[in-house]
Scaffold this active site. Structure first.
Site, PDB file in Angstrom:
ATOM      1  N   GLU A 190      17.695  45.216  17.307  1.00  0.00           N
ATOM      2  CA  GLU A 190      16.875  46.075  18.255  1.00  0.00           C
ATOM      3  C   GLU A 190      15.901  45.134  18.727  1.00  0.00           C
ATOM      4  OE1 GLU A 190      15.325  49.710  16.543  1.00  0.00           O
ATOM      5  OE2 GLU A 190      17.407  50.427  16.253  1.00  0.00           O
TER       6      GLU A 190
ATOM      7  N   ASP B 212       5.979  52.675   9.615  1.00  0.00           N
ATOM      8  CA  ASP B 212       6.996  51.551   9.135  1.00  0.00           C
ATOM      9  C   ASP B 212       6.571  50.279   9.497  1.00  0.00           C
ATOM     10  OD1 ASP B 212       7.716  52.141  11.592  1.00  0.00           O
ATOM     11  OD2 ASP B 212      10.074  52.460  11.230  1.00  0.00           O
TER      12      ASP B 212
ATOM     13  N   GLY C 106      15.538  61.998  18.735  1.00  0.00           N
ATOM     14  CA  GLY C 106      14.793  61.419  17.894  1.00  0.00           C
ATOM     15  C   GLY C 106      15.146  61.744  16.658  1.00  0.00           C
TER      16      GLY C 106
ATOM     17  N   ASP D 144      14.338  54.279  10.277  1.00  0.00           N
ATOM     18  CA  ASP D 144      15.759  55.122  10.560  1.00  0.00           C
ATOM     19  C   ASP D 144      16.818  54.321   9.845  1.00  0.00           C
ATOM     20  OD1 ASP D 144      13.860  55.892  12.544  1.00  0.00           O
ATOM     21  OD2 ASP D 144      14.622  55.073  14.146  1.00  0.00           O
TER      22      ASP D 144
END
Ligand code: GLA
Length: 390
Positions: free
Chosen positions: A165, A43, A129, A177
């Site tokens: 983040e 990603d 995860g 995600d």
């Protein structure tokens, strides 16, 4: 909480909101965690991935206040954070930083105006995860958007979460995600192209095989893992490839000839070899799934794992044991470490009639070796995040 539906979770969360704050919540949102079938560490390299939301969610209930106070209750941490719109605190623990980071980012960008009470519940295992933190961010953003009647633009939501983040957690993560949490379909598989931030869906029904998740119970957090190191290594490898070139390439555009420039930089060579081979596997996986070729799907999963282990070096002993034990089981088509790595889960495709014996044997052999019980079970897909009124 293991087998609740999203509606049951919403109802439970409403009850808990009332217990904590002594009145009914006005509205809320629910955001799922995810698995990733294939496309790992692609990603942030602007490649391809195939994640899918699962039936584990963060559920947020919220009510506007007349003053500027903000009260946030986390059921996972059994803690109330009290702060104020005039001076939003930063939080000590990482989970607090995610929540308060989202509130700060939203307030900076769209000016929240009113304080609020918020209850955060859910049933996603933390550190496994499966993206509990992304679901947390998405759910809070959606609830606040709805509370202030702001139209939800999912790409903007992705950007806000990614900003949080980077700025408040110091993780140079991609958008895998949050994308999965926002855009997944319950009964379609999604392929995302991170170079354009577009996705497509395709149908995949397999009657005779199941996706099984094995949680190694090795707790991992992106913040403390070598995740950022991997992001940096890929960038450095790309810089060497692009050195003295007029038309600079992105990682998703490089090929084996470009890679040969990294022969004297073994580490970067290995990292980028993983990325370009993983991108190819995502494409091959789509074809394998469309033709329902379970053996080819399994082979691609195994190859992805080998690459993540040898070239990207994001596995660990416990995960290697799980893979080894899994490979010895009847009905195992293939499996691999999933998510950021360094612990967490493996995702596996297993013949349906052999799932019970697979689960029993993996549990037993892992316990014999580590004296620790893995969490293991079949995956059910979910639709993407949504908001609701109470
Ligand atoms: C973590 C990150 C994602 C992605 C994966 C690896 O889950 O949050 O952005 O990079 O690792 O594929």
């Amino acid at each position: 909480m293991d087998r609740v539906s999203e509606n049951e979770l919403i109802d439970l969360s409403k009850i808990q909101f009332k217990k904590i704050f002594n009145y009914e919540a006005q509205l809320g949102s629910i955001a799922p965690g995810r698995i990733n079938i294939i496309g790992e560490h692609t990603d942030y390299n602007l490649g391809l991935a195939m994640p899918q939301a699962i039936n584990r969610w963060v559920c947020t209930l919220i009510s506007k206040r007349d003053d500027n106070n903000i009260n946030i209750y986390s059921s996972a941490f059994k803690k109330l954070i009290a702060t104020n719109l005039d001076r939003i605190s930063s939080g000590k623990e990482n989970w607090e930083k995610y929540i308060l980071g989202v509130v700060k980012a939203l307030d900076d960008k769209i000016n929240i105006k009113n304080g609020f009470d918020i209850f955060i519940g859910g049933n996603i295992s933390i550190g496994a995860g499966i993206s509990s933190s992304a679901a947390l961010e998405v759910s809070i953003v959606l609830s606040i958007y709805k509370m202030i009647n702001k139209k939800i633009d999912k790409i903007k939501v992705l950007e806000i979460c990614n900003y949080v983040e980077k700025k408040y957690l110091g993780i140079n993560s991609g958008m895998l995600d949050q994308y999965a949490s926002l855009f997944s379909h319950r009964d379609k598989i999604m392929i995302i192209d991170f170079s354009t931030l577009n996705h497509e869906y395709f149908k995949f029904d397999i009657e005779n095989a199941s996706w099984v998740l094995v949680n190694s119970m090795v707790y991992r957090e992106l913040v403390t893992s070598k995740y950022n190191e991997r992001v940096e290594e890929c960038k450095k490898g790309l810089d060497i490839i692009n050195k003295n070139k007029e038309n600079k390439k992105q990682i998703n555009e490089i090929n084996e000839i470009d890679l040969s420039k990294l022969e004297s930089h073994e580490l970067y060579y290995k990292r980028l070899l993983h990325v370009i081979s993983e991108n190819k596997r995502v494409k091959m996986m789509k074809d394998a799934m469309l033709s329902k070729n379970v053996h080819l799907i399994g082979k691609l999963l195994n190859e992805s794992h080998a690459s993540l282990f040898q070239n990207y070096e994001v596995s660990c002993d416990e995960i290697e044991s799980i893979i080894r034990i899994s490979k010895e089981q009847c009905g195992f088509y293939g499996g691999r470490i999933m998510g950021g790595g360094f612990g967490g889960c493996t995702i596996n495709l297993v013949e349906k009639s052999k799932v019970n014996s697979f689960i029993k044997n993996v549990e037993k052999h892992f316990f014999t070796k580590y004296n620790c019980k893995v969490a293991i079970g079949c995956v059910n897909f979910s639709k993407g995040a949504f908001t609701f009124n109470n």
